[in-house]
Design a protein around this motif. Structure first.
Motif, short mmCIF file in Angstrom:
data_model
loop_
_atom_site.label_atom_id
_atom_site.label_comp_id
_atom_site.label_asym_id
_atom_site.label_seq_id
_atom_site.Cartn_x
_atom_site.Cartn_y
_atom_site.Cartn_z
N ALA A 168 0.73 -1.14 0.06
CA ALA A 168 0.02 -0.06 -0.04
C ALA A 168 0.75 1.07 0.01
O ALA A 168 1.65 1.52 -1.09
N GLY A 169 0.67 2.03 1.07
CA GLY A 169 1.53 3.37 0.94
C GLY A 169 2.85 3.28 1.16
O GLY A 169 3.60 4.12 1.14
N LYS A 170 3.30 2.12 1.36
CA LYS A 170 5.03 1.94 1.56
C LYS A 170 5.57 1.06 0.45
O LYS A 170 6.48 0.81 0.72
N ALA A 171 4.69 0.96 -0.69
CA ALA A 171 5.22 0.27 -1.77
C ALA A 171 6.52 1.05 -2.09
O ALA A 171 7.54 0.13 -2.70
N LEU A 172 6.59 2.19 -2.40
CA LEU A 172 7.84 2.64 -2.64
C LEU A 172 8.88 2.60 -2.18
O LEU A 172 9.88 2.07 -2.24
N HIS A 173 8.54 2.64 -0.46
CA HIS A 173 9.61 2.57 0.44
C HIS A 173 10.23 1.19 0.53
O HIS A 173 11.50 1.03 0.61
N ALA A 231 -2.34 3.51 -3.59
CA ALA A 231 -2.33 4.20 -2.34
C ALA A 231 -1.46 5.40 -2.54
O ALA A 231 -0.26 5.17 -3.22
N PRO A 232 -1.50 6.77 -2.10
CA PRO A 232 -0.45 7.58 -2.14
C PRO A 232 0.51 7.25 -1.28
O PRO A 232 0.69 6.16 -0.36
N GLN A 233 1.94 7.54 -1.69
CA GLN A 233 3.28 6.92 -1.38
C GLN A 233 3.93 7.85 -0.33
O GLN A 233 3.75 8.99 -0.28
N GLU A 234 4.66 7.25 0.77
CA GLU A 234 5.33 8.04 1.74
C GLU A 234 6.75 8.23 0.68
O GLU A 234 7.49 7.32 0.26
N LEU A 235 7.03 9.45 0.64
CA LEU A 235 8.30 9.83 -0.02
C LEU A 235 9.45 10.11 0.62
O LEU A 235 9.41 10.96 1.51
N PRO A 236 10.72 9.58 0.37
CA PRO A 236 11.81 9.94 1.06
C PRO A 236 12.31 11.19 0.37
O PRO A 236 12.01 11.68 -0.56
N ALA A 237 13.12 11.95 1.13
CA ALA A 237 13.82 13.19 0.81
C ALA A 237 14.61 12.94 -0.51
O ALA A 237 14.80 13.94 -1.05
N ARG A 238 15.16 11.79 -0.59
CA ARG A 238 16.38 11.49 -1.72
C ARG A 238 16.50 10.22 -1.95
O ARG A 238 16.01 9.26 -1.20
N ILE A 239 17.31 9.62 -3.01
CA ILE A 239 17.57 8.56 -3.15
C ILE A 239 18.50 7.86 -2.07
O ILE A 239 19.42 8.53 -1.33
N PRO A 240 18.20 6.87 -1.37
CA PRO A 240 18.82 6.18 -0.44
C PRO A 240 20.25 5.93 -0.83
O PRO A 240 20.62 5.69 -2.01
N GLY A 241 21.18 5.99 0.30
CA GLY A 241 22.62 5.76 0.16
C GLY A 241 22.96 4.71 -0.39
O GLY A 241 24.15 4.72 -1.09
N TRP A 242 22.35 3.65 -0.69
CA TRP A 242 22.85 2.43 -1.30
C TRP A 242 23.17 2.59 -2.63
O TRP A 242 23.93 1.89 -3.41
#
Length: 307
Positions: A204-209, A255-266
């Motif tokens: 759901a809303g954590k799919a992008l995460h 569902a709307p997504q929780e967006l990170p501030a930037r691309i993760p460091g990996w």
């Protein structure tokens, strides 16, 4: 404040290692069937339960990264002494009360093995025997649990793969590397033509995460195995594109997504090894993840960078 205190220890004398944690009693903290809603009270309870393990890994990773970065043998000796202190009594080989306990153990094994890769050359023969033997027992336990609970093969399976792969790479045990390759291959077959992972879309809303989170161990495994795979490229592109424009993943996940501030460091690991880097700028200066061996801007000895 706790993390700042832990970080500062790398510039101080090595403290005595904490008592080994043999049993892990963690708890689930999602409240819905799609594991997308966190109960903050349960999350706080879980963090308290696993803090001794996480703090241990944090210090080991800080010291190991510091040794690789600046070459002060005191840092290597500190990391190795801490690992040996938990290896000899068989830490984390006791009772795992919940699935979350097993998750904590596999994350910790992966981080420890990747940190050990940085300091292994400074280990005494006795330390190598104790630490690598312990990693082997933890890897065996991880494989046994994973193979006995063939449920949802989502991001947790990939993190199990990284833990066992890293253990195999530092011990030279080929069956661990073979198991890791199997996990990596399973993951690549799950990646859809558009780059999505069906089991992570279900969040759901954590799919992008969770696409970003699932990519992390796979990116490190690809570098350890020194393999290029078009499915991994699709997955990374799908996840990274979703940060700038989440519309596609929102439609797929419903569902709307929780967006990170930037691309993760990996992404720093990916860009070092991938045929085509994705970043348009430098990674964050503080690119830290103890579960991935510490400083991700500092190529791990197990990686195979091409640039």
């Amino acid at each position: 404040m706790l993390l700042l205190a832990i970080a500062s220890r790398s510039a101080m004398a090595c403290e005595a290692p904490p008592p080994p944690v043999r049993d892990i009693d963690a708890n689930r903290y999602y409240t819905d069937a799609r594991s997308s809603v966190i109960d903050p009270v349960l999350k706080t309870r879980n963090e308290a339960a696993v803090r001794p393990v996480n703090d241990f890994l944090e210090v080991v990773a800080r010291r190991a990264s510091a040794w690789q970065r600046r070459g002060d043998v005191a840092d290597a000796h500190c990391a190795l002494n801490w690992l040996e202190a938990w290896a000899r009594p068989g830490a984390m080989l006791g009772t795992m009360t919940t699935p979350q306990s097993y998750y904590t153990r596999k994350w910790t094994l992966g981080g420890m093995a990747l940190s050990y890769a940085r300091v292994r050359d400074a280990a005494t023969p006795a330390q190598r025997q104790a630490i690598e033997g312990w990693f082997g027992r933890l890897a065996d336990a991880t494989i046994a649990h994973s193979d006995a609970h063939k449920g949802v093969r989502n991001n947790h399976y990939y993190w199990e793969g990284l833990a066992v792969t890293a253990a195999g790479a530092v011990t030279g045990e080929q069956r661990y590397l073979a198991w890791g390759r199997k996990v990596f291959g399973d993951a690549m077959r799950q990646v859809q033509p558009d780059g999505s992972l069906p089991l992570e879309l279900a969040r759901a809303g954590k799919a992008l995460h969770y696409h970003l989170y699932a990519a992390a161990p796979l990116v490190m495994m690809a570098s350890i195995f020194d393999v290029q795979h078009p499915a991994l490229e699709r997955l990374v592109r799908y996840a990274v594109d979703g940060i700038a424009d989440p519309a596609r993943i929102e439609r797929a996940a419903g569902a709307p997504q929780e967006l990170p501030a930037r691309i993760p460091g990996w992404i720093a690991i990916y860009d070092r090894h991938a045929p085509r880097p994705l970043s348009v700028g430098p990674p964050p200066g503080d690119n830290w993840d103890a579960r991935m061996g510490g400083d991700r801007n500092l190529a791990n000895p197990l990686e195979h960078p091409v640039r």
